[in-house]
Write a protein that holds these residues in place. Structure first.
Motif, PDB file in Angstrom:
ATOM      1  N   ALA A 181       0.709  -1.092  -0.001  1.00 13.52           N
ATOM      2  CA  ALA A 181      -0.048  -0.029  -0.002  1.00 13.52           C
ATOM      3  C   ALA A 181       0.857   0.951  -0.061  1.00 13.52           C
ATOM      4  O   ALA A 181       0.602   2.346  -0.822  1.00 13.52           O
ATOM      5  CB  ALA A 181      -0.894  -0.030   1.189  1.00 13.52           C
ATOM      6  N   LEU A 182       1.969   1.211   0.592  1.00 14.27           N
ATOM      7  CA  LEU A 182       3.143   2.251   0.670  1.00 14.27           C
ATOM      8  C   LEU A 182       3.338   2.594  -0.830  1.00 14.27           C
ATOM      9  O   LEU A 182       3.626   3.756  -1.026  1.00 14.27           O
ATOM     10  CB  LEU A 182       4.042   2.101   1.751  1.00 14.27           C
ATOM     11  CG  LEU A 182       3.691   2.217   3.335  1.00 14.27           C
ATOM     12  CD1 LEU A 182       5.093   1.709   3.987  1.00 14.27           C
ATOM     13  CD2 LEU A 182       3.334   3.450   3.547  1.00 14.27           C
ATOM     14  N   PHE A 183       3.793   1.401  -1.444  1.00 14.69           N
ATOM     15  CA  PHE A 183       4.495   1.731  -2.857  1.00 14.69           C
ATOM     16  C   PHE A 183       3.357   2.532  -3.722  1.00 14.69           C
ATOM     17  O   PHE A 183       3.695   3.549  -4.277  1.00 14.69           O
ATOM     18  CB  PHE A 183       4.768   0.345  -3.373  1.00 14.69           C
ATOM     19  CG  PHE A 183       6.076   0.011  -3.146  1.00 14.69           C
ATOM     20  CD1 PHE A 183       7.187   0.005  -3.832  1.00 14.69           C
ATOM     21  CD2 PHE A 183       6.181  -0.742  -2.020  1.00 14.69           C
ATOM     22  CE1 PHE A 183       8.459  -0.230  -3.339  1.00 14.69           C
ATOM     23  CE2 PHE A 183       7.451  -1.368  -1.605  1.00 14.69           C
ATOM     24  CZ  PHE A 183       8.712  -1.189  -2.503  1.00 14.69           C
ATOM     25  N   GLU A 184       2.187   1.925  -3.573  1.00 10.14           N
ATOM     26  CA  GLU A 184       1.161   2.769  -4.344  1.00 10.14           C
ATOM     27  C   GLU A 184       1.051   4.077  -3.771  1.00 10.14           C
ATOM     28  O   GLU A 184       0.678   5.015  -4.754  1.00 10.14           O
ATOM     29  CB  GLU A 184      -0.341   1.941  -4.368  1.00 10.14           C
ATOM     30  CG  GLU A 184      -1.142   2.505  -5.206  1.00 10.14           C
ATOM     31  CD  GLU A 184      -2.663   1.946  -4.914  1.00 10.14           C
ATOM     32  OE1 GLU A 184      -3.432   2.262  -5.672  1.00 10.14           O
ATOM     33  OE2 GLU A 184      -2.974   1.330  -3.942  1.00 10.14           O
ATOM     34  N   MET A 185       0.760   4.441  -2.336  1.00 11.53           N
ATOM     35  CA  MET A 185       0.616   5.419  -1.965  1.00 11.53           C
ATOM     36  C   MET A 185       1.587   6.760  -2.278  1.00 11.53           C
ATOM     37  O   MET A 185       1.282   7.838  -2.752  1.00 11.53           O
ATOM     38  CB  MET A 185       0.463   5.531  -0.533  1.00 11.53           C
ATOM     39  CG  MET A 185       0.090   6.879   0.405  1.00 11.53           C
ATOM     40  SD  MET A 185       0.245   6.768   2.138  1.00 11.53           S
ATOM     41  CE  MET A 185      -0.552   5.000   2.275  1.00 11.53           C
ATOM     42  N   TYR A 186       2.843   6.282  -2.513  1.00  9.56           N
ATOM     43  CA  TYR A 186       3.943   6.974  -2.585  1.00  9.56           C
ATOM     44  C   TYR A 186       4.400   7.108  -4.116  1.00  9.56           C
ATOM     45  O   TYR A 186       5.235   7.516  -4.635  1.00  9.56           O
ATOM     46  CB  TYR A 186       5.280   6.761  -1.944  1.00  9.56           C
ATOM     47  CG  TYR A 186       4.787   7.027  -0.304  1.00  9.56           C
ATOM     48  CD1 TYR A 186       4.091   7.850   0.073  1.00  9.56           C
ATOM     49  CD2 TYR A 186       5.764   6.310   0.699  1.00  9.56           C
ATOM     50  CE1 TYR A 186       3.850   8.235   1.521  1.00  9.56           C
ATOM     51  CE2 TYR A 186       5.134   6.286   1.784  1.00  9.56           C
ATOM     52  CZ  TYR A 186       4.329   7.243   2.490  1.00  9.56           C
ATOM     53  OH  TYR A 186       4.107   7.531   3.688  1.00  9.56           O
ATOM     54  N   SER A 187       3.627   6.273  -4.975  1.00  5.77           N
ATOM     55  CA  SER A 187       3.954   6.099  -6.607  1.00  5.77           C
ATOM     56  C   SER A 187       5.397   5.620  -6.791  1.00  5.77           C
ATOM     57  O   SER A 187       5.982   6.276  -7.574  1.00  5.77           O
ATOM     58  CB  SER A 187       3.566   7.456  -7.275  1.00  5.77           C
ATOM     59  OG  SER A 187       2.204   7.624  -6.948  1.00  5.77           O
ATOM     60  N   ILE A 188       5.984   4.888  -5.992  1.00  5.15           N
ATOM     61  CA  ILE A 188       7.204   4.296  -6.088  1.00  5.15           C
ATOM     62  C   ILE A 188       7.208   2.966  -6.923  1.00  5.15           C
ATOM     63  O   ILE A 188       6.731   2.127  -6.730  1.00  5.15           O
ATOM     64  CB  ILE A 188       7.847   3.812  -4.728  1.00  5.15           C
ATOM     65  CG1 ILE A 188       8.133   5.210  -4.046  1.00  5.15           C
ATOM     66  CG2 ILE A 188       9.112   3.191  -4.921  1.00  5.15           C
ATOM     67  CD1 ILE A 188       8.356   4.997  -2.380  1.00  5.15           C
ATOM     68  N   THR A 189       7.757   3.232  -8.353  1.00  3.50           N
ATOM     69  CA  THR A 189       7.564   2.184  -9.125  1.00  3.50           C
ATOM     70  C   THR A 189       9.047   1.478  -9.472  1.00  3.50           C
ATOM     71  O   THR A 189       9.068   0.793 -10.500  1.00  3.50           O
ATOM     72  CB  THR A 189       7.323   2.891 -10.648  1.00  3.50           C
ATOM     73  OG1 THR A 189       8.321   4.156 -10.947  1.00  3.50           O
ATOM     74  CG2 THR A 189       5.813   3.821 -10.648  1.00  3.50           C
TER      75      THR A 189
END
Length: 205
Positions: free
Chosen positions: A95-103
């Motif tokens: 969820a953090l990856f999506e929240m912070y848009s880390i690709t």
């Protein structure tokens, strides 16, 4: 006797451990190519987490309807909840990856995920041994889990030191630091499971 056929705990614990292992493998193997992939990652991990919650509910129902349990009921619950905690933390990380848009997974993230995945493989093997009443052999897996957790401790220190040395954007710094710390939380929850397994060995060996 440990897990006789009349008990549902054996297949339930195996289901929880296999779901955890599969979720971790999915997280590890998933390729993020763009922002939209992050939503797929987060939603799929949420599905694994929800499935795990269903198994936990079944364990609790079974405990409430079983007078005599094969091992202490608090140990069964602690083991089930411990595995669920790992999956909860891993789902939160997605969820953090999506929240912070880390690709992109950097090298530190890859190392975290690799060690965590190895932990879940050891956990699944340990649960399988538990259901077969092979207690002595479980200890080797518990030790390996703790070794992988110790590696994650080192990765966390290295990752944060490196982050503060290269990152000038305070927002990015906060985001990456939170993700690194969350991965370490996942590893800590793996160690909790190892401790529970050792407690079960001590009580029933």
């Amino acid at each position: 006797m440990f897990f006789k056929k009349r008990y549902k705990f054996s297949p339930l614990l195996m289901d929880i451990s296999l779901n955890l292992k599969e979720a971790t493998r999915f997280f590890s193997d998933f390729e993020i190519k763009n922002i939209s992939d992050l939503k797929v990652l987060a939603e799929t991990m949420k599905e694994y987490e929800t499935k795990g919650d269903t198994y936990i509910h079944e364990v609790i129902v079974e405990l409430n309807h079983t007078l005599m349990t094969p091992i202490d009921r608090e140990d069964i619950l602690a083991l089930a909840m411990g595995m669920d905690d790992i999956l909860d933390e891993l789902e939160h990380c997605s969820a953090l990856f999506e929240m912070y848009s880390i690709t992109k997974f950097d090298d530190f993230m890859k190392r975290f995920i690799d060690s965590i995945q190895k932990c879940t493989i050891e956990i699944e093997m340990a649960i399988d041994l538990l259901t077969k009443r092979k207690l002595v052999q479980i200890r080797d897996h518990a030790i390996k889990i703790k070794d992988y957790e110790a590696k994650c401790d080192g990765i966390q220190r290295q990752s944060i030191k490196h982050l503060f040395s290269i990152e000038k954007d305070p927002i990015v710094l906060i985001q990456y630091k939170e993700i690194y710390e969350n991965f370490e939380n996942v590893a800590d929850r793996c160690q909790d499971v190892a401790n529970t397994l050792e407690t079960i060995i001590m009580k029933n060996g």
